[in-house]
Design an enzyme around this catalytic site. Sequence first.
Site: not given
Ligand code: NAP
Length: 245
Positions: A149, A162
């Site tokens: 990130s 985070y």
């Molecule tokens: P998201 O939509 O919130 O999805 C998060 C995923 O992680 C979901 O599938 C969730 O499953 C799973 N998860 C959370 N806690 C968990 C646990 N205890 N055990 C197993 N699975 C778990 O997030 P996203 O935005 O797609 O992010 C994906 C990655 O990109 C992350 O590493 C995030 O830090 C990174 N990132 C995102 C952004 C952004 O702007 N979106 C920017 C920089 C980095 P559930 O459905 O069960 O909750």
Amino acid sequence: MSVEKALAERVILITGASRGIGRAVAIASAEAGATVVLLGREEATLSATYDAIVATGGAMPAIITLDLSVAHPELCQSVAEQIQATFGRLDGLVHNAADLGDITPMEMYDPDTFDRVMSINLRAPFVLTQALLPLLKASPDASVIMTGSSVGRKARAFWGAYALSKFGVEGLTQLFADELKNTSNVRVNCVNPGATRTSMRASAYPGENPESVKTPESIAHHYVHLLSEAARGTTGQSIDLTAKS
Ligand code: NAP
């Protein structure tokens, strides 16, 4: 004449495949010919991704439920055993799941939340990679993708555990990459997706118009590239998709 797909014959595990970026990467990987293993907390939410893949003619995925906040080595070992028994191979591992934790000053950050965020975002990728390395090393061309990130490269006020966990993920990437580069076919890279239209982004920026940020689907092809033969030799890199689509 049929053109060989980029991920044909590959088995790829994606954590957090129920929604957001993980779901998009799972679907794109299946479209590129991979058999995907969808890992997450709940079978019901993973099933939606499973159904989307089957509906588009992708290879039958597998679902593994695991809460990454309690990803003990024995549980991760059991993930490895399930993959070995079902597919006999693993060629890609995408550590995508993460927990945002609290957006609050370090001065008042809750230590229990700190532990949970570090467990899901940093400890789980470490322990799961350890358990899956024998399978990955047996692959002729294996790719591990960690997820970073922007706040894990330059800390920003209030991003707490985070941000710290994502700093750790960058280091974890470099350690595994350096240790594996001369002794195996396993490459390890860290992708910062940058602002992407997901529920995590909406939680972190509730006032933002979601239409103003790129979709998960628009960046999934970068993951497919890193998982494919085309990225052979790329390892230890910190890849920034902030300005990409
Ligand atoms: P998201 O939509 O919130 O999805 C998060 C995923 O992680 C979901 O599938 C969730 O499953 C799973 N998860 C959370 N806690 C968990 C646990 N205890 N055990 C197993 N699975 C778990 O997030 P996203 O935005 O797609 O992010 C994906 C990655 O990109 C992350 O590493 C995030 O830090 C990174 N990132 C995102 C952004 C952004 O702007 N979106 C920017 C920089 C980095 P559930 O459905 O069960 O909750």
